[in-house]
Design an enzyme around this catalytic site. Structure first.
Site, PDB file in Angstrom:
ATOM      1  CE  LYS A  13      -2.046  -1.098   3.903  1.00 38.63           C
ATOM      2  NZ  LYS A  13      -1.362  -2.366   4.242  1.00 38.63           N
ATOM      3  NE  ARG A  88      -4.909  -1.257  10.063  1.00 37.28           N
ATOM      4  CZ  ARG A  88      -3.681  -1.090   9.514  1.00 37.28           C
ATOM      5  NH1 ARG A  88      -3.387  -0.006   8.843  1.00 37.28           N
ATOM      6  NH2 ARG A  88      -2.795  -1.998   9.669  1.00 37.28           N
ATOM      7  NE  ARG A 123       7.733  -2.392   6.254  1.00 32.81           N
ATOM      8  CZ  ARG A 123       6.409  -2.350   6.428  1.00 32.81           C
ATOM      9  NH1 ARG A 123       5.647  -1.835   5.494  1.00 32.81           N
ATOM     10  NH2 ARG A 123       5.888  -2.852   7.529  1.00 32.81           N
ATOM     11  NE  ARG A 156       6.059  -0.366   9.995  1.00 29.66           N
ATOM     12  CZ  ARG A 156       4.916  -0.409   9.338  1.00 29.66           C
ATOM     13  NH1 ARG A 156       4.795   0.238   8.172  1.00 29.66           N
ATOM     14  NH2 ARG A 156       3.889  -1.092   9.799  1.00 29.66           N
ATOM     15  NE  ARG A 167       2.041  -5.042  11.089  1.00 34.59           N
ATOM     16  CZ  ARG A 167       3.099  -4.822  10.304  1.00 34.59           C
ATOM     17  NH1 ARG A 167       4.275  -5.303  10.626  1.00 34.59           N
ATOM     18  NH2 ARG A 167       2.958  -4.111   9.212  1.00 34.59           N
TER      19      ARG A 167
HETATM   20  P1  AP5 Z   1       4.793  -1.546   1.901  1.00 34.24           P
HETATM   21  O1  AP5 Z   1       4.472  -0.730   0.704  1.00 34.24           O
HETATM   22  O2  AP5 Z   1       5.510  -0.912   3.033  1.00 34.24           O
HETATM   23  O3  AP5 Z   1       3.493  -2.324   2.396  1.00 34.24           O
HETATM   24  P2  AP5 Z   1       2.208  -1.777   3.189  1.00 34.24           P
HETATM   25  O4  AP5 Z   1       1.028  -2.420   2.557  1.00 34.24           O
HETATM   26  O5  AP5 Z   1       2.244  -0.289   3.275  1.00 34.24           O
HETATM   27  O6  AP5 Z   1       2.491  -2.476   4.577  1.00 34.24           O
HETATM   28  P3  AP5 Z   1       2.442  -1.919   6.082  1.00 34.24           P
HETATM   29  O7  AP5 Z   1       3.175  -2.917   6.915  1.00 34.24           O
HETATM   30  O8  AP5 Z   1       2.880  -0.492   6.150  1.00 34.24           O
HETATM   31  O9  AP5 Z   1       0.936  -2.008   6.346  1.00 34.24           O
HETATM   32  P4  AP5 Z   1       0.215  -2.062   7.692  1.00 34.24           P
HETATM   33  O10 AP5 Z   1      -1.174  -1.914   7.230  1.00 34.24           O
HETATM   34  O11 AP5 Z   1       0.504  -3.218   8.546  1.00 34.24           O
HETATM   35  O12 AP5 Z   1       0.917  -0.877   8.507  1.00 34.24           O
HETATM   36  P5  AP5 Z   1       0.460   0.604   8.847  1.00 34.24           P
HETATM   37  O13 AP5 Z   1       1.646   1.462   8.806  1.00 34.24           O
HETATM   38  O14 AP5 Z   1      -0.736   0.976   8.067  1.00 34.24           O
HETATM   39  O15 AP5 Z   1       5.651  -2.827   1.368  1.00 34.24           O
HETATM   40  C1  AP5 Z   1       6.141  -3.806   2.285  1.00 34.24           C
HETATM   41  C2  AP5 Z   1       7.530  -4.288   1.801  1.00 34.24           C
HETATM   42  O16 AP5 Z   1       7.369  -5.000   0.561  1.00 34.24           O
HETATM   43  C3  AP5 Z   1       8.522  -3.155   1.501  1.00 34.24           C
HETATM   44  O17 AP5 Z   1       9.804  -3.569   1.861  1.00 34.24           O
HETATM   45  C4  AP5 Z   1       8.409  -2.964  -0.011  1.00 34.24           C
HETATM   46  O18 AP5 Z   1       9.611  -2.450  -0.574  1.00 34.24           O
HETATM   47  C5  AP5 Z   1       8.136  -4.389  -0.487  1.00 34.24           C
HETATM   48  N1  AP5 Z   1       7.313  -4.460  -1.696  1.00 34.24           N
HETATM   49  C6  AP5 Z   1       6.310  -3.618  -2.068  1.00 34.24           C
HETATM   50  N2  AP5 Z   1       5.784  -4.009  -3.239  1.00 34.24           N
HETATM   51  C7  AP5 Z   1       6.453  -5.145  -3.590  1.00 34.24           C
HETATM   52  C8  AP5 Z   1       6.354  -6.039  -4.693  1.00 34.24           C
HETATM   53  N3  AP5 Z   1       5.458  -5.837  -5.675  1.00 34.24           N
HETATM   54  N4  AP5 Z   1       7.180  -7.117  -4.732  1.00 34.24           N
HETATM   55  C9  AP5 Z   1       8.084  -7.324  -3.741  1.00 34.24           C
HETATM   56  N5  AP5 Z   1       8.238  -6.510  -2.674  1.00 34.24           N
HETATM   57  C10 AP5 Z   1       7.427  -5.433  -2.598  1.00 34.24           C
HETATM   58  O19 AP5 Z   1      -0.031   0.418  10.347  1.00 34.24           O
HETATM   59  C11 AP5 Z   1       0.884   0.130  11.391  1.00 34.24           C
HETATM   60  C12 AP5 Z   1       0.143   0.009  12.713  1.00 34.24           C
HETATM   61  O20 AP5 Z   1      -0.492   1.264  13.024  1.00 34.24           O
HETATM   62  C13 AP5 Z   1      -1.008  -1.003  12.727  1.00 34.24           C
HETATM   63  O21 AP5 Z   1      -0.546  -2.307  13.019  1.00 34.24           O
HETATM   64  C14 AP5 Z   1      -1.909  -0.426  13.827  1.00 34.24           C
HETATM   65  O22 AP5 Z   1      -1.399  -0.703  15.101  1.00 34.24           O
HETATM   66  C15 AP5 Z   1      -1.780   1.068  13.606  1.00 34.24           C
HETATM   67  N6  AP5 Z   1      -2.812   1.584  12.668  1.00 34.24           N
HETATM   68  C16 AP5 Z   1      -2.575   2.153  11.451  1.00 34.24           C
HETATM   69  N7  AP5 Z   1      -3.726   2.511  10.855  1.00 34.24           N
HETATM   70  C17 AP5 Z   1      -4.721   2.152  11.707  1.00 34.24           C
HETATM   71  C18 AP5 Z   1      -6.136   2.240  11.649  1.00 34.24           C
HETATM   72  N8  AP5 Z   1      -6.758   2.765  10.580  1.00 34.24           N
HETATM   73  N9  AP5 Z   1      -6.847   1.759  12.702  1.00 34.24           N
HETATM   74  C19 AP5 Z   1      -6.237   1.226  13.783  1.00 34.24           C
HETATM   75  N10 AP5 Z   1      -4.900   1.105  13.916  1.00 34.24           N
HETATM   76  C20 AP5 Z   1      -4.143   1.574  12.880  1.00 34.24           C
HETATM   77 ZN    ZN Z   2       2.512   1.098   4.862  1.00 31.45          ZN
END
Ligand code: AP5
Ligand code: ZN
Length: 217
Positions: A13, A88, A123, A156, A167
Site C-alpha cells: 500500500k 481498517r 523492508r 520498523r 498483524r
Molecule cells: P509496503 O508498501 O511498506 O506495504 P504496506 O502495505 O504499506 O504495509 P504496512 O506494513 O505499512 O501495512 P500495515 O497496514 O501493517 O501498517 P500501517 O503502517 O498501516 O511494502 C512492504 C515491503 O514489501 C517493503 O519492503 C516494499 O519495498 C516491499 N514491496 C512492495 N511491493 C512489492 C512487490 N510488488 N514485490 C516485492 N516486494 C514489494 O499500520 C501500522 C500500525 O499502526 C497497525 O498495526 C496499527 O497498530 C496502527 N494503525 C494504522 N492505521 C490504523 C487504523 N486505521 N486503525 C487502527 N490502527 C491503525
Molecule cells: Zn505502509
C-alpha cells in the site's frame, strides 16, 4: 479523486501510494505514518498508540476517526486523497459514510500471507518521509540510505516475524470484512458506493503500479 488502498500488512500500500500520489497530485493519508510520527514526537496520541502498534494490534477506532477527520479538512485534500491503511475496521468505514465522505475507488491489493512474512523481514523505511524500500525487491541506490535525502534507513519495530503474524491475524479478523462491506454497498445501489477492484499484488512494483493506474485512469 478519493481512493482507498486496502490490503494486508506488507501488501504494498505504502509503496504504491507514493507512486499514485506523485502521478495524480493528491496526498497520501497513511494512518500508520501519522501514528508513527506521533509516537516519535511523544504526543498524547503517540503515547497511547506505541504499545499497541509494537504488539501488532489496532489503535482504537475513536482515536483514528478523529485523526482522519481532522486531516482531510486540510487544504491539500481539496482535490482528493489516497487513504493507505484506513479504514481498517467496519466502524471506521461506517464513520466515513456517516460523515458524508464519498469515495470513488476502493482497490484491494491481494497478496498471500506467506509472501507477506518474507517481504516485511526485508523492508527498510525512511522514517521522516515514510518512503519504503526492500533489501532485495526495491533496493535503495545506496545500501541502507534514502534515495532522496541520503539519510539512514531503519527497520520498523513491528516487522519481526511474530508481530507480523499477529498483524496478519488482525487483518483477517477485522479488516478483510471491509471487502464485503464495500461490495454490499455497491450491490444495494447506494449512490455513495465506490467502485471496488481487486488486483493481484504479486509481481514487480512497476507491474502493480500499471494495474492501479489502469483502474484510476
Ligand atoms: P509496503 O508498501 O511498506 O506495504 P504496506 O502495505 O504499506 O504495509 P504496512 O506494513 O505499512 O501495512 P500495515 O497496514 O501493517 O501498517 P500501517 O503502517 O498501516 O511494502 C512492504 C515491503 O514489501 C517493503 O519492503 C516494499 O519495498 C516491499 N514491496 C512492495 N511491493 C512489492 C512487490 N510488488 N514485490 C516485492 N516486494 C514489494 O499500520 C501500522 C500500525 O499502526 C497497525 O498495526 C496499527 O497498530 C496502527 N494503525 C494504522 N492505521 C490504523 C487504523 N486505521 N486503525 C487502527 N490502527 C491503525
Ligand atoms: Zn505502509
Amino acid at each position: 479523486m478519493r481512493v482507498i488502498l486496502l490490503g494486508a500488512p506488507g501488501a504494498g500500500k505504502g509503496t504504491q501510494a507514493q507512486l499514485i500520489m506523485e502521478k495524480f497530485g493528491i496526498p497520501q493519508i497513511s494512518t500508520g505514518d501519522m501514528l508513527r510520527a506521533a509516537v516519535k514526537a511523544g504526543t498524547p496520541l503517540g503515547l497511547q498508540a506505541k504499545g499497541i502498534m509494537e504488539a501488532g494490534g489496532l489503535v482504537s477506532d475513536d482515536l483514528i476517526i478523529a485523526l482522519v477527520k481532522e486531516r482531510i479538512l486540510q487544504s491539500d485534500c481539496n482535490n482528493g486523497f489516497l487513504f493507505d491503511g484506513f479504514p481498517r475496521t467496519i466502524p471506521q468505514a461506517e464513520a466515513l459514510l456517516e460523515a458524508g465522505v464519498s469515495i470513488d475507488h476502493v482497490i484491494e491489493i491481494d497478496v498471500a500471507d506467506e509472501e507477506i512474512v518474507a517481504r516485511l523481514s526485508g523492508r527498510r523505511v525512511h522514517e521522516a518521509s515514510g518512503r519504503v524500500y526492500h533489501i532485495l525487491h526495491n533496493a535503495p541506490k545506496v545500501e541502507g540510505h534514502d534515495d532522496i535525502t541520503g539519510e539512514p534507513l531503519v527497520q520498523r519495530l513491528d516487522d519481526h516475524e511474530e508481530t507480523v503474524r499477529k498483524r496478519l491475524n488482525v487483518y483477517h479478523a477485522q479488516t478483510k470484512p471491509l471487502v464485503g462491506f464495500y461490495q454490499n454497498l455497491a450491490a444495494e445501489g447506494n449512490k455513495n458506493a465506490p467502485v471496488y477492484t481487486r488486483i493481484n499484488g504479486v509481481g514487480s512494483v512497476d507491474s502493480i503500479r500499471k494495474q492501479l493506474l489502469s483502474v484510476l485512469s
